[in-house]
Design a protein around this motif. Sequence first.
Motif, PDB file in Angstrom:
ATOM      1  N   ASP A 219     -12.648  -1.405  -1.522  1.00  0.00           N
ATOM      2  CA  ASP A 219     -13.622  -2.480  -1.302  1.00  0.00           C
ATOM      3  C   ASP A 219     -14.425  -2.204  -0.037  1.00  0.00           C
ATOM      4  O   ASP A 219     -13.905  -1.669   0.947  1.00  0.00           O
ATOM      5  CB  ASP A 219     -12.907  -3.827  -1.163  1.00  0.00           C
ATOM      6  CG  ASP A 219     -12.262  -4.276  -2.463  1.00  0.00           C
ATOM      7  OD1 ASP A 219     -12.741  -3.841  -3.536  1.00  0.00           O
ATOM      8  OD2 ASP A 219     -11.279  -5.047  -2.395  1.00  0.00           O
ATOM      9  N   PRO A 221     -16.254  -2.991   3.462  1.00  0.00           N
ATOM     10  CA  PRO A 221     -15.953  -3.916   4.573  1.00  0.00           C
ATOM     11  C   PRO A 221     -16.872  -5.133   4.525  1.00  0.00           C
ATOM     12  O   PRO A 221     -18.009  -5.053   4.063  1.00  0.00           O
ATOM     13  CB  PRO A 221     -16.218  -3.069   5.821  1.00  0.00           C
ATOM     14  CG  PRO A 221     -16.206  -1.653   5.358  1.00  0.00           C
ATOM     15  CD  PRO A 221     -16.675  -1.664   3.939  1.00  0.00           C
ATOM     16  N   ASP A 222     -16.353  -6.260   5.012  1.00  0.00           N
ATOM     17  CA  ASP A 222     -17.148  -7.492   5.055  1.00  0.00           C
ATOM     18  C   ASP A 222     -18.054  -7.541   6.279  1.00  0.00           C
ATOM     19  O   ASP A 222     -19.034  -8.290   6.287  1.00  0.00           O
ATOM     20  CB  ASP A 222     -16.221  -8.716   5.075  1.00  0.00           C
ATOM     21  CG  ASP A 222     -15.432  -8.869   3.784  1.00  0.00           C
ATOM     22  OD1 ASP A 222     -15.961  -8.468   2.724  1.00  0.00           O
ATOM     23  OD2 ASP A 222     -14.291  -9.361   3.845  1.00  0.00           O
ATOM     24  N   GLU A 223     -17.701  -6.768   7.319  1.00  0.00           N
ATOM     25  CA  GLU A 223     -18.450  -6.788   8.566  1.00  0.00           C
ATOM     26  C   GLU A 223     -19.146  -5.449   8.787  1.00  0.00           C
ATOM     27  O   GLU A 223     -18.799  -4.431   8.179  1.00  0.00           O
ATOM     28  CB  GLU A 223     -17.511  -7.068   9.755  1.00  0.00           C
ATOM     29  CG  GLU A 223     -16.681  -8.334   9.625  1.00  0.00           C
ATOM     30  CD  GLU A 223     -17.516  -9.588   9.718  1.00  0.00           C
ATOM     31  OE1 GLU A 223     -18.605  -9.520  10.346  1.00  0.00           O
ATOM     32  OE2 GLU A 223     -17.101 -10.633   9.174  1.00  0.00           O
ATOM     33  N   GLU A 225     -19.822  -2.011  10.228  1.00  0.00           N
ATOM     34  CA  GLU A 225     -18.995  -0.956  10.800  1.00  0.00           C
ATOM     35  C   GLU A 225     -19.910   0.119  11.380  1.00  0.00           C
ATOM     36  O   GLU A 225     -20.846   0.570  10.714  1.00  0.00           O
ATOM     37  CB  GLU A 225     -18.089  -0.330   9.736  1.00  0.00           C
ATOM     38  CG  GLU A 225     -17.049  -1.266   9.153  1.00  0.00           C
ATOM     39  CD  GLU A 225     -15.779  -1.300   9.995  1.00  0.00           C
ATOM     40  OE1 GLU A 225     -15.693  -0.519  10.961  1.00  0.00           O
ATOM     41  OE2 GLU A 225     -14.888  -2.113   9.681  1.00  0.00           O
ATOM     42  N   TRP A 252     -23.008   1.360  -1.486  1.00  0.00           N
ATOM     43  CA  TRP A 252     -21.559   1.445  -1.663  1.00  0.00           C
ATOM     44  C   TRP A 252     -21.219   1.330  -3.151  1.00  0.00           C
ATOM     45  O   TRP A 252     -20.387   2.069  -3.679  1.00  0.00           O
ATOM     46  CB  TRP A 252     -20.875   0.336  -0.868  1.00  0.00           C
ATOM     47  CG  TRP A 252     -19.376   0.435  -0.872  1.00  0.00           C
ATOM     48  CD1 TRP A 252     -18.537   0.152  -1.927  1.00  0.00           C
ATOM     49  CD2 TRP A 252     -18.542   0.864   0.198  1.00  0.00           C
ATOM     50  NE1 TRP A 252     -17.231   0.376  -1.568  1.00  0.00           N
ATOM     51  CE2 TRP A 252     -17.203   0.812  -0.257  1.00  0.00           C
ATOM     52  CE3 TRP A 252     -18.784   1.272   1.508  1.00  0.00           C
ATOM     53  CZ2 TRP A 252     -16.116   1.160   0.546  1.00  0.00           C
ATOM     54  CZ3 TRP A 252     -17.703   1.610   2.321  1.00  0.00           C
ATOM     55  CH2 TRP A 252     -16.386   1.558   1.839  1.00  0.00           C
ATOM     56  N   GLU A 253     -21.856   0.387  -3.825  1.00  0.00           N
ATOM     57  CA  GLU A 253     -21.590   0.175  -5.251  1.00  0.00           C
ATOM     58  C   GLU A 253     -22.226   1.287  -6.074  1.00  0.00           C
ATOM     59  O   GLU A 253     -23.391   1.643  -5.876  1.00  0.00           O
ATOM     60  CB  GLU A 253     -22.136  -1.186  -5.685  1.00  0.00           C
ATOM     61  CG  GLU A 253     -21.847  -1.536  -7.134  1.00  0.00           C
ATOM     62  CD  GLU A 253     -22.416  -2.887  -7.528  1.00  0.00           C
ATOM     63  OE1 GLU A 253     -22.430  -3.192  -8.736  1.00  0.00           O
ATOM     64  OE2 GLU A 253     -22.858  -3.639  -6.627  1.00  0.00           O
ATOM     65  N   PRO A 305     -23.155  -4.606   5.548  1.00  0.00           N
ATOM     66  CA  PRO A 305     -22.982  -5.571   4.451  1.00  0.00           C
ATOM     67  C   PRO A 305     -24.330  -6.109   3.984  1.00  0.00           C
ATOM     68  O   PRO A 305     -25.318  -6.089   4.719  1.00  0.00           O
ATOM     69  CB  PRO A 305     -22.122  -6.666   5.076  1.00  0.00           C
ATOM     70  CG  PRO A 305     -22.339  -6.537   6.543  1.00  0.00           C
ATOM     71  CD  PRO A 305     -22.588  -5.084   6.810  1.00  0.00           C
ATOM     72  N   ASP A 307     -25.643  -8.974   3.602  1.00  0.00           N
ATOM     73  CA  ASP A 307     -26.356 -10.017   4.346  1.00  0.00           C
ATOM     74  C   ASP A 307     -26.971  -9.500   5.633  1.00  0.00           C
ATOM     75  O   ASP A 307     -27.717 -10.224   6.300  1.00  0.00           O
ATOM     76  CB  ASP A 307     -25.431 -11.206   4.625  1.00  0.00           C
ATOM     77  CG  ASP A 307     -24.204 -10.833   5.455  1.00  0.00           C
ATOM     78  OD1 ASP A 307     -24.015  -9.631   5.751  1.00  0.00           O
ATOM     79  OD2 ASP A 307     -23.435 -11.738   5.814  1.00  0.00           O
ATOM     80  N   GLY A 323     -26.553  -5.150  -2.075  1.00  0.00           N
ATOM     81  CA  GLY A 323     -25.178  -5.019  -1.645  1.00  0.00           C
ATOM     82  C   GLY A 323     -24.997  -4.225  -0.366  1.00  0.00           C
ATOM     83  O   GLY A 323     -25.936  -4.011   0.408  1.00  0.00           O
ATOM     84  N   THR A 324     -23.768  -3.764  -0.152  1.00  0.00           N
ATOM     85  CA  THR A 324     -23.422  -3.005   1.046  1.00  0.00           C
ATOM     86  C   THR A 324     -24.062  -1.627   1.002  1.00  0.00           C
ATOM     87  O   THR A 324     -24.048  -0.947  -0.037  1.00  0.00           O
ATOM     88  CB  THR A 324     -21.890  -2.865   1.157  1.00  0.00           C
ATOM     89  OG1 THR A 324     -21.322  -4.168   1.275  1.00  0.00           O
ATOM     90  CG2 THR A 324     -21.495  -2.030   2.367  1.00  0.00           C
TER      91      THR A 324
END
Length: 378
Positions: A219, A221-223, A225, A252-253, A305, A307, A323-324
């Motif tokens: 997965d 990361p949510d934050e 990096e 990433w996807e 991420p 957002d 997405g990321t």
Amino acid sequence: MHRRVAALAVPLTAVTLVVSSCASIPEEWRTPAFLRMNDDALDSRLPEVTGDVGEEPEVTFPDIEPPDEEISGVVSKGSGEDALVGADDLVIANVAQYQWTAPGEGEPVEGQSSYESGAPDLIRMDQMPEYITDTLISQPLGSRAVYVFPALSSEEIAQAEAMGQEAPEGASVLVIDMIDRFSQGAVVPGEQTNDGGGDLPTVTQDGRSQPEIEIPDADAPDELEVVPLIEGGGAEVEEGQQIIVQYTGVRWEADEDGNHEVFDSSWNQGGIPFDTTIGGGAVIQGWDEGIVGQNVGDRLMLIVPGDMAYGESEEEAMGAPAGTLVFVVDVLGAFDNAPPPEPEESEEDAEDDGADEEASEGDEGADEEAGESEEDSE
């Protein structure tokens, strides 16, 4: 990324402002007096320019009428023979403009000096006209070039005024000091001491090639990096600076074929370094927050991420990647930007200031009279 058209922040001369829509300088100006870069002799009509390259020049104007043709030359040759300026380079230069108004007389053009602003100019050689680049190409870094452009004709003055520009008096003189360069395929020096890996992407890069980014089966990361792959020893990148980078970005996807194709990369533009202002919203938030505070010479992996990337609105409206996102960024250079110009005071503001001063003076006078009245009563 939002790519801006890179050009001199300082207008080259009034000539370029007026005749830019006419494609080139008139043919009659292009005479043997236009000195080529490898000529040893300098035209005696060029102004004398003294002082060290990299510092504000001192310009002495010849005691003759300004020439009625374009002339130029390299008045100080740098010592960096192993770092010659190329036709596709991004050159960092200090630029200053002057007006040669009469025999032996001239003056700086206010607000048209990068020495004055403290911010160098970024010159993309392949986007500049030949009458500028011909004198600069194949010269070593640390060289100083001087250009003289003839006074505008009455027709050109009328064109300038019709465009809302103030027509300058006399010939225009331009001094360009070349202080650094970034060529196609430029990368930061050093070997990678970290390639990521584990639950993070793995980055491999062979010399001056586009990096390969392998996304793990994990997965995202949510934050944000920020992973240093090469730690540079240069100055810290500050908010509001102009940065020069090489970069590559992938999602990433995976796509429907299971691939993580590159969606944007300076390497896809021939390895031409990209420049932008950092920390001010000119690029995505992940870049602004991830690059400010890092060092020139760093190679960074940024995992951004959604957002902090393009967001759903831009993804839908502009087809931006969703997405990321994962970027590999070489921070090649960072230079100060010129401060924004102060807003001019309008006539209404000036009248208001005058009224405020009068009111203030009136209040002071009333206070004095009150004080005198109290003394009389005592």
